[in-house]
Design a protein around this motif. Structure first.
Motif, mmCIF file in Angstrom:
data_model
loop_
_atom_site.group_PDB
_atom_site.id
_atom_site.type_symbol
_atom_site.label_atom_id
_atom_site.label_comp_id
_atom_site.label_asym_id
_atom_site.label_seq_id
_atom_site.Cartn_x
_atom_site.Cartn_y
_atom_site.Cartn_z
ATOM 1 N N ALA A 100 0.831 -1.203 0.000
ATOM 2 C CA ALA A 100 0.000 0.000 0.000
ATOM 3 C C ALA A 100 0.866 1.253 0.000
ATOM 4 C CB ALA A 100 -0.930 -0.011 1.207
ATOM 5 N N LYS A 101 1.946 1.238 0.788
ATOM 6 C CA LYS A 101 2.871 2.371 0.797
ATOM 7 C C LYS A 101 3.417 2.619 -0.603
ATOM 8 C CE LYS A 101 3.246 3.720 5.129
ATOM 9 N NZ LYS A 101 2.995 5.116 5.533
ATOM 10 N N ARG A 102 3.794 1.531 -1.257
ATOM 11 C CA ARG A 102 4.302 1.651 -2.632
ATOM 12 C C ARG A 102 3.216 2.170 -3.570
ATOM 13 N NH1 ARG A 102 7.709 -0.075 -6.582
ATOM 14 N NH2 ARG A 102 6.648 -0.575 -8.519
ATOM 15 N N ALA A 103 2.008 1.632 -3.431
ATOM 16 C CA ALA A 103 0.909 2.034 -4.302
ATOM 17 C C ALA A 103 0.600 3.515 -4.161
ATOM 18 C CB ALA A 103 -0.331 1.203 -3.990
ATOM 19 N N LEU A 104 0.675 4.044 -2.955
ATOM 20 C CA LEU A 104 0.375 5.456 -2.719
ATOM 21 C C LEU A 104 1.441 6.357 -3.327
ATOM 22 C CD1 LEU A 104 -0.868 5.206 0.980
ATOM 23 C CD2 LEU A 104 -2.259 5.635 -1.053
ATOM 24 N N VAL A 105 2.668 5.864 -3.424
ATOM 25 C CA VAL A 105 3.746 6.647 -4.024
ATOM 26 C C VAL A 105 3.681 6.619 -5.541
ATOM 27 C CG1 VAL A 105 6.258 6.740 -4.350
ATOM 28 C CG2 VAL A 105 5.318 6.446 -2.064
ATOM 29 N N PHE A 106 3.434 5.443 -6.111
ATOM 30 C CA PHE A 106 3.524 5.278 -7.559
ATOM 31 C C PHE A 106 2.172 5.203 -8.271
ATOM 32 C CE2 PHE A 106 7.591 3.320 -6.078
ATOM 33 C CZ PHE A 106 8.438 4.250 -6.674
ATOM 34 N N THR A 130 8.267 14.323 -0.131
ATOM 35 C CA THR A 130 6.822 14.462 0.050
ATOM 36 C C THR A 130 6.516 15.826 0.667
ATOM 37 O OG1 THR A 130 6.600 12.078 0.375
ATOM 38 C CG2 THR A 130 4.774 13.465 1.138
ATOM 39 N N VAL A 131 5.536 16.537 0.101
ATOM 40 C CA VAL A 131 5.109 17.810 0.643
ATOM 41 C C VAL A 131 3.918 17.558 1.584
ATOM 42 C CG1 VAL A 131 4.180 20.089 0.116
ATOM 43 C CG2 VAL A 131 5.917 19.072 -1.362
ATOM 44 N N LEU A 132 4.013 18.062 2.801
ATOM 45 C CA LEU A 132 3.025 17.767 3.845
ATOM 46 C C LEU A 132 2.363 19.047 4.331
ATOM 47 C CD1 LEU A 132 5.326 15.328 5.828
ATOM 48 C CD2 LEU A 132 3.499 14.680 4.254
ATOM 49 N N GLU A 133 1.055 19.025 4.392
ATOM 50 C CA GLU A 133 0.293 20.145 4.937
ATOM 51 C C GLU A 133 0.073 19.870 6.423
ATOM 52 O OE1 GLU A 133 -0.444 22.830 3.362
ATOM 53 O OE2 GLU A 133 0.087 22.220 1.321
ATOM 54 N N CYS A 134 0.548 20.770 7.262
ATOM 55 C CA CYS A 134 0.482 20.559 8.715
ATOM 56 C C CYS A 134 -0.269 21.703 9.382
ATOM 57 C CB CYS A 134 1.883 20.480 9.315
ATOM 58 S SG CYS A 134 3.010 19.345 8.484
#
Length: 299
Positions: free
Chosen positions: A181-187, A293-297
């Protein structure tokens, strides 16, 4: 290899899995990880009962060597009776000797899964990347094979019913699902279309749910109401010099003092799990220096 016995479920190795993903990004770099955007295709590792056992195993091993970009490595595959699914002799190369359990003589559809793990051992050996201890190193190997596009084979080898069971690798089915799943979310990839095992679908779904939870932890703006409320409470305690620290043991974030008495917060990147540190000052956009990765915090 679990063969007919009980299969462990859940996430007992999750912290080691996350550390393995971080280690991959650190050792390979973001740019190199991106070159593995395409997984091993089912057609390239398919194994029919009519195929010659040894020629077929060599063909699949060669395909995995190509996928992992080990052009000067040659895998010599043989079969013998053993307890484990497979083993590889990590010598100087360029030839590496892989032994597969005799069981694969009649369970040829899973040869690709066993070889995905063993060829990854060679890849990590050449990188000089390892974890201390056999258990953690095997978890690193499973995680790397899965994150770099060949581990869906290992999850698809998981089959379980009322009469029998089979699982390859050291990760639980749900942990394989989590890394996939981690891979799927990246690619933007959906490996579930390749599964032939019904149990693999279920494990992947559970792993995806767990991976999505990583994206909804405070101080990320995607955090749910309960998480944001808990974060606000913990922030008030951290800002009060007279308050007793009240962070829960499982809190994903930690508050730290910054320059001139300002408060900062650190938390794991939901993609690579490298810890990110940002100031506590409301809405902040952070960029992970490791996986970009750009993160909104909302700190």
């Amino acid at each position: 290899m679990a063969n007919g016995g009980p299969v462990e479920h859940g996430y007992p190795h999750l912290e080691t899995v996350r550390a393995a993903v971080t280690a991959l990004y650190k050792r390979l770099s973001y740019d190199t990880v991106q070159t593995f955007s395409a997984s091993v295709a089912p057609v390239d590792v398919a194994f029919c009962d009519t195929d010659d056992l040894y020629l077929g195993a060599q063909r699949v091993a060669h395909e995995l060597v190509r996928h992992y970009r080990l052009p000067d490595a040659r895998m010599i595959v043989s079969f013998r009776e053993m307890t484990h699914a497979a083993s590889v002799e990590l010598a100087a190369g360029p030839e590496y000797f892989i032994e597969l359990n005799d069981r694969f003589r009649t369970h040829r559809r899973d040869i690709g899964a066993a070889l995905a793990h063993e060829v990854m051992h060679v890849y990590l050996h050449r990188l000089g990347l390892s974890f201390p201890g056999t258990r953690d190193n095997e978890i690193l190997t499973d995680t790397a094979a899965t994150y770099l596009g060949a581990g869906w084979l290992l999850l698809d080898a998981f089959r379980e019913d009322g009469a029998s069971s089979q699982k390859l690798g050291y990760l639980t089915p749900e942990e394989f699902g989590y890394v996939l799943a981690k891979r799927a979310l990246v690619f933007g990839e959906d490996p579930s279309v390749w599964f032939t095992s019904p149990q693999a679908y279920t494990a992947y779904g559970k792993g995806m749910a767990r991976a999505r939870r990583d994206e909804r932890q405070p101080p990320l703006t995607a955090a749910g109401w309960a998480g944001r409320r808990r974060y606000a409470r913990d922030r008030r305690h951290a800002q009060d010099p007279h308050a007793v620290p009240a962070l829960a043991a499982d809190a994903p974030y930690a508050f730290t003092a910054r320059e001139r008495g300002a408060l900062g917060v650190s938390f794991p990147c939901p993609t690579c799990h490298q810890r990110i540190r940002v100031p506590v000052r409301g809405r902040v956009r952070a960029r992970c220096g490791l996986c970009r990765t750009v993160l909104e915090c909302d700190t």
